[in-house]
Design a protein around this motif. Structure first.
Motif, short mmCIF file in Angstrom:
data_model
loop_
_atom_site.label_atom_id
_atom_site.label_comp_id
_atom_site.label_asym_id
_atom_site.label_seq_id
_atom_site.Cartn_x
_atom_site.Cartn_y
_atom_site.Cartn_z
N GLY A 298 104.49 66.94 55.75
CA GLY A 298 105.55 65.97 56.05
C GLY A 298 105.35 65.27 57.38
O GLY A 298 106.30 64.91 58.05
N ILE A 299 104.08 65.08 57.76
CA ILE A 299 103.79 64.44 59.04
C ILE A 299 102.96 63.19 58.78
O ILE A 299 102.02 63.22 57.98
CB ILE A 299 103.00 65.40 59.96
CG1 ILE A 299 103.90 66.54 60.37
CG2 ILE A 299 102.49 64.69 61.19
CD1 ILE A 299 103.20 67.58 61.20
N GLY A 300 103.29 62.10 59.45
CA GLY A 300 102.44 60.92 59.39
C GLY A 300 102.88 59.90 58.36
O GLY A 300 103.26 58.80 58.70
N VAL A 301 102.82 60.28 57.09
CA VAL A 301 103.17 59.33 56.04
C VAL A 301 104.69 59.31 55.88
O VAL A 301 105.33 60.36 55.85
CB VAL A 301 102.48 59.72 54.72
CG1 VAL A 301 102.86 58.77 53.62
CG2 VAL A 301 100.98 59.73 54.92
N PRO A 302 105.31 58.11 55.80
CA PRO A 302 106.76 58.02 55.69
C PRO A 302 107.30 58.86 54.54
O PRO A 302 106.68 58.93 53.48
CB PRO A 302 107.01 56.53 55.43
CG PRO A 302 105.81 55.84 55.96
CD PRO A 302 104.68 56.80 55.84
N ALA A 303 108.46 59.47 54.75
CA ALA A 303 108.99 60.44 53.79
C ALA A 303 109.31 59.81 52.44
O ALA A 303 109.24 60.48 51.42
CB ALA A 303 110.24 61.11 54.38
N GLU A 304 109.66 58.50 52.43
CA GLU A 304 110.09 57.92 51.15
C GLU A 304 108.90 57.59 50.25
O GLU A 304 109.08 57.32 49.07
CB GLU A 304 110.95 56.69 51.40
CG GLU A 304 110.24 55.48 51.99
CD GLU A 304 110.18 55.53 53.52
OE1 GLU A 304 110.50 56.59 54.09
OE2 GLU A 304 109.81 54.51 54.14
N LEU A 305 107.68 57.62 50.80
CA LEU A 305 106.51 57.32 49.98
C LEU A 305 106.15 58.52 49.12
O LEU A 305 106.18 59.66 49.57
CB LEU A 305 105.31 56.99 50.87
CG LEU A 305 105.17 55.55 51.33
CD1 LEU A 305 103.89 55.42 52.12
CD2 LEU A 305 105.16 54.62 50.15
N VAL A 306 105.79 58.26 47.85
CA VAL A 306 105.33 59.34 46.99
C VAL A 306 103.81 59.42 47.11
O VAL A 306 103.11 58.48 46.77
CB VAL A 306 105.73 59.07 45.53
CG1 VAL A 306 105.23 60.19 44.65
CG2 VAL A 306 107.22 58.93 45.42
N THR A 307 103.32 60.52 47.66
CA THR A 307 101.88 60.72 47.75
C THR A 307 101.54 62.02 47.04
O THR A 307 102.43 62.82 46.73
CB THR A 307 101.40 60.82 49.20
OG1 THR A 307 101.96 62.01 49.77
CG2 THR A 307 101.85 59.62 50.01
N TRP A 308 100.24 62.23 46.82
CA TRP A 308 99.83 63.46 46.15
C TRP A 308 100.31 64.67 46.95
O TRP A 308 100.80 65.65 46.39
CB TRP A 308 98.31 63.47 45.98
CG TRP A 308 97.83 62.40 45.06
CD1 TRP A 308 98.61 61.66 44.20
CD2 TRP A 308 96.49 61.96 44.87
NE1 TRP A 308 97.82 60.80 43.51
CE2 TRP A 308 96.51 60.94 43.89
CE3 TRP A 308 95.27 62.32 45.42
CZ2 TRP A 308 95.36 60.30 43.45
CZ3 TRP A 308 94.12 61.68 45.00
CH2 TRP A 308 94.16 60.68 44.02
N GLY A 309 100.16 64.58 48.26
CA GLY A 309 100.57 65.71 49.10
C GLY A 309 102.08 65.93 49.09
O GLY A 309 102.54 67.07 49.12
N SER A 310 102.86 64.84 49.01
CA SER A 310 104.31 65.02 49.06
C SER A 310 104.83 65.64 47.77
O SER A 310 105.77 66.43 47.79
CB SER A 310 105.01 63.69 49.37
OG SER A 310 105.02 62.86 48.24
N ILE A 311 104.21 65.30 46.63
CA ILE A 311 104.63 65.95 45.37
C ILE A 311 104.30 67.44 45.43
O ILE A 311 105.11 68.29 45.07
CB ILE A 311 103.92 65.31 44.15
CG1 ILE A 311 104.15 63.79 44.12
CG2 ILE A 311 104.45 65.91 42.85
CD1 ILE A 311 103.39 63.09 43.02
N LEU A 312 103.11 67.72 45.94
CA LEU A 312 102.68 69.11 46.08
C LEU A 312 103.66 69.89 46.95
O LEU A 312 103.96 71.05 46.69
CB LEU A 312 101.28 69.11 46.70
CG LEU A 312 100.38 70.30 46.45
CD1 LEU A 312 100.30 70.60 44.98
CD2 LEU A 312 99.00 70.01 47.00
#
Lengths: 358, 343
Positions: A298-312
């Motif tokens: 949860g660091i760097g990329v804005p929280a509202e963006l869906v990324t592979w790491g954020s789904i994980l």
């Protein structure tokens, strides 16, 4: 650096044999490289996957979208996905009857939707954390967003961060490596200290520190990964330059009065490119891995963006939702593996020392 | 040899200064000064959010006082000098978060991380060396191809994915409960347990974190081992050993293995930064109270003194690791010190 000797034991660097070899077989170096690269089916498979992923990222809007390709509504024909490009480029506007509508609920409309009729941003609180089904092939997350759509659109973020970050790293790494290797005097001493500094500082910790201090942004994340990831490329470039600068043709060029800059970048760099290219391909994989770890934390990329790491990351809190763990992780894994295979295949064909072994 | 040592030690000084400069500047040049952050954290929390105008004056005053106390009102280079002086005496100041001494915080958590990383390194070498020997002595056999491919696949597995999969599938959850989902010891752990039970409990908790931290390392190290050993196998002295009729086992284990272990010595230093990065992820996911977790929490809380101390301490330790492995390498392989002098 003595540690380089350890590295070269495994990652044999390339010397000028490459150009000699190309001359023997006819055709340029790169057609020769491609001819031999093709013979390695595993590396070729990696290349196909890399190409497939690039196409997926490029055409994400046409694969997963809540707008139809084709729409017949009240006697008129529309192409909403194309229209959305025009609107976002500020070249046109939505027709009044289509502004902010849900295309799936238009009465009496004839539509052709993409295979995955969702965007990664479509929140549907009626379907939170649903397992994979015919409707949502990879299931949904806590906000009811389609995971497959998230993965398809997430490839854009991962790949663009990978490419831009490595682009930045290449520019810094090649220039510093070239200067250090070519002059090989006090410049080398200073730049080698810089290498040592960057090798000693735990890169990942440095990365999350900087990323957490700055406001969340994709572009800053790209820059930070690039600015902390150039050391490998710089060391390879330096080693190549150290070897090549002692060759006769370089001495001849210097004796003819060619400027230092021209000798470095026009005469030496083309011969030093091979290991740099390999480390660029591997570097893209590395940057994608780092990005996934960052957005997982949860660091760097804005929280509202869906990324592979954020789904994980969601999977680590909702542990019953196995689909949130399996699919995005698989996407990162396949991408990274494909780049590694291409990089390894390139290393094999670019490295004359490995040639006898196959 | 002595000249080489002196040279390496002297060159460490600018590197050390570089490390401290980079760490210091990153923390100081980031937007938002520590005093404001501290005020926002302390007073903001106490006042339950927004600061009223009357309070604002008091906060400003407190901030000015606090800046003076910590020397933050001085120019940057003076601050750096002061910080360096403190660094050399190992006083890292107090944490912004809980005013505890940073040094105490670090030393309290250090053993956990050291334990985790020690076992990871042991696993890395225990797996990588036999695999590498096997691959190098059976080049291009089916087994070699399988290990090569397996190493490749392992190398591409993202650590965050592997850890999440473990949490979802084998740490309780809806599937299997083979390993605990976090912590270092069971809730019912007691000092009165017999030794074997304590060890078993620790091993049960450490197993997954250690495996996860080390798979990347043994995948790459086994490749280094294979490449290094193939290199040695091609050398003339190996052919001589074989030609004089030595048993192949003796050739491999007595003559070849020793020389091919040399590069592995140096790689130890280069996998250290990777292990530190891995510790951050693994300790956060498995809630293990080590330095990695402390680092992550301090970064999120913008706890400058702690982050700064962790950055410098881990960098300096890695730098020392690099130095030691360089020296070890030049001891076992005199060509290196000699070659450098020629350059």
């Amino acid at each position: 650096m003595s540690r380089n000797q350890a590295t070269t034991a495994a990652l044999r660097s390339v010397n000028v044999d490459v150009s000699l070899d190309a001359a023997e077989t006819g055709g340029g170096l790169w057609s020769d490289v491609w001819r031999r690269f093709k013979r390695n089916p595993i590396a070729l498979a990696g290349l196909y996957v890399v190409g497939f992923l690039a196409l997926m990222a490029l055409f994400a809007d046409f694969i997963a979208n809540d707008k139809p390709y084709y729409l017949e509504y009240r006697g008129k024909t529309y192409f909403p996905i194309f229209r959305s490009y025009i609107v976002s480029a500020k070249l046109g506007q939505w027709p009044a009857e289509l502004l902010n509508v849900d295309f799936k609920k238009l009465d009496g409309a004839k539509t052709v939707f993409p295979p995955i009729p969702y965007r990664q941003t479509n929140i549907n609180l009626l379907e939170p954390v649903e397992p994979p089904s015919m409707k949502h092939w990879f299931g949904t997350d806590k906000l009811g967003r389609d995971v497959l759509a998230g993965i398809i659109h997430g490839s854009r973020i991962s790949l663009s961060i990978g490419f831009v970050a490595v682009g930045i790293a290449v520019v810094i790494g090649v220039i510093l490596g070239a200067v250090a290797g070519y002059f090989a005097s006090w410049e080398d001493l200073v730049i080698s200290r810089l290498f040592e500094v960057m090798l000693s500082i735990p890169t990942f910790f440095l990365l999350i520190t900087i990323a957490a201090l700055l406001p969340p942004s994709i572009f800053l994340t790209m820059a930070i990964i690039g600015l902390t990831g150039w050391v490998g490329i710089a060391r390879f470039t330096r080693n190549e330059f150290l070897q090549i600068r002692n060759l006769d043709y370089v001495t001849a060029a210097i004796a003819l009065g060619v400027s230092n800059r021209k000798v470095m970048f026009k005469h030496i760099l083309p011969n030093a490119l091979a290991p740099v290219i390999v480390s660029v391909v591997l570097g893209i994989a590395g940057a994608i891995l780092v990005e996934s770890a960052l957005s997982f934390l949860g660091i760097g990329v804005p929280a509202e963006l869906v990324t592979w790491g954020s789904i994980l990351h969601e999977a680590s809190t909702t542990t019953f939702a196995w689909w949130l763990a399996v699919f995005p992780g698989l996407a990162i894994f396949i991408t990274v593996l494909a780049y590694y295979l291409v990089g390894e295949g390139l290393r094999e064909v670019l490295d004359p020392r490995l040639r006898g072994l196959r | 040899m002595a000249a080489y040592l002196a040279q390496r030690l002297l060159l460490m000084i600018p590197t050390f200064i570089g490390i401290t400069l980079i760490s210091f500047l990153i923390m100081r040049l980031a937007p938002g000064d520590p005093a404001e952050l501290r005020a926002a954290g302390g007073v903001g929390a106490a006042a339950g959010g927004g600061i009223s105008i009357e309070k604002r004056g008091a906060v400003d005053e407190a901030m000015a006082q606090w800046r003076a106390q910590y020397g933050l009102d001085k120019p940057l280079h003076v601050q750096y000098a002061v910080w360096m002086k403190n660094l050399l005496t190992l006083s890292f100041g107090e944490s912004f978060k809980d005013n505890q001494s940073v040094w105490d915080k670090i030393t309290e958590r250090l053993p956990v991380t050291v334990k985790l990383n020690f076992w990871s390194i042991v696993v890395v070498y225990l797996v990588a060396i036999p695999l590498g020997i096997y691959s190098a002595t059976h080049p291009n056999s089916l087994g070699d191809k399988i290990t090569t491919l397996a190493a490749f696949v392992l190398f591409a597995v993202p650590l965050v994915w592997a850890a999440t999969m473990a949490i979802v599938f084998i740490c309780g959850g809806d599937f299997y409960y083979l390993f605990p989902p976090g912590g270092l010891e069971s809730l019912e752990f007691s000092e009165n347990w017999p030794l074997w039970k304590k060890v078993k409990d620790h091993a049960w908790h450490l197993f997954l974190p250690v495996v996860l931290l080390s798979y990347d390392g043994f995948a790459s190290l086994s490749r280094y081992m294979r490449a290094g050993m193939l290199e040695v196998l091609r050398q003339d002295y190996v052919q001589v050993a074989r030609a004089k009729g030595l048993d192949e086992k003796i050739v491999i284990y007595k003559h070849v293995l020793r020389n091919s272990l040399i590069p592995l010595v140096t790689i130890l230093a280069s996998i250290l930064p990777g292990l530190i990065g891995g510790s951050i992820i693994i300790e956060t996911i498995f809630s293990i109270p080590g330095l990695g977790q402390l680092g992550y929490e301090s970064v999120l809380a913008r706890d400058y003194p702690t982050v700064l101390a962790l950055l410098t301490v881990s960098s300096v330790l890695t730098l020392i690791g690099i130095l030691i492995s360089d020296i070890l390498l030049s001891v076992v392989d005199p060509r290196i010190a000699f070659g450098r002098r020629l350059q």
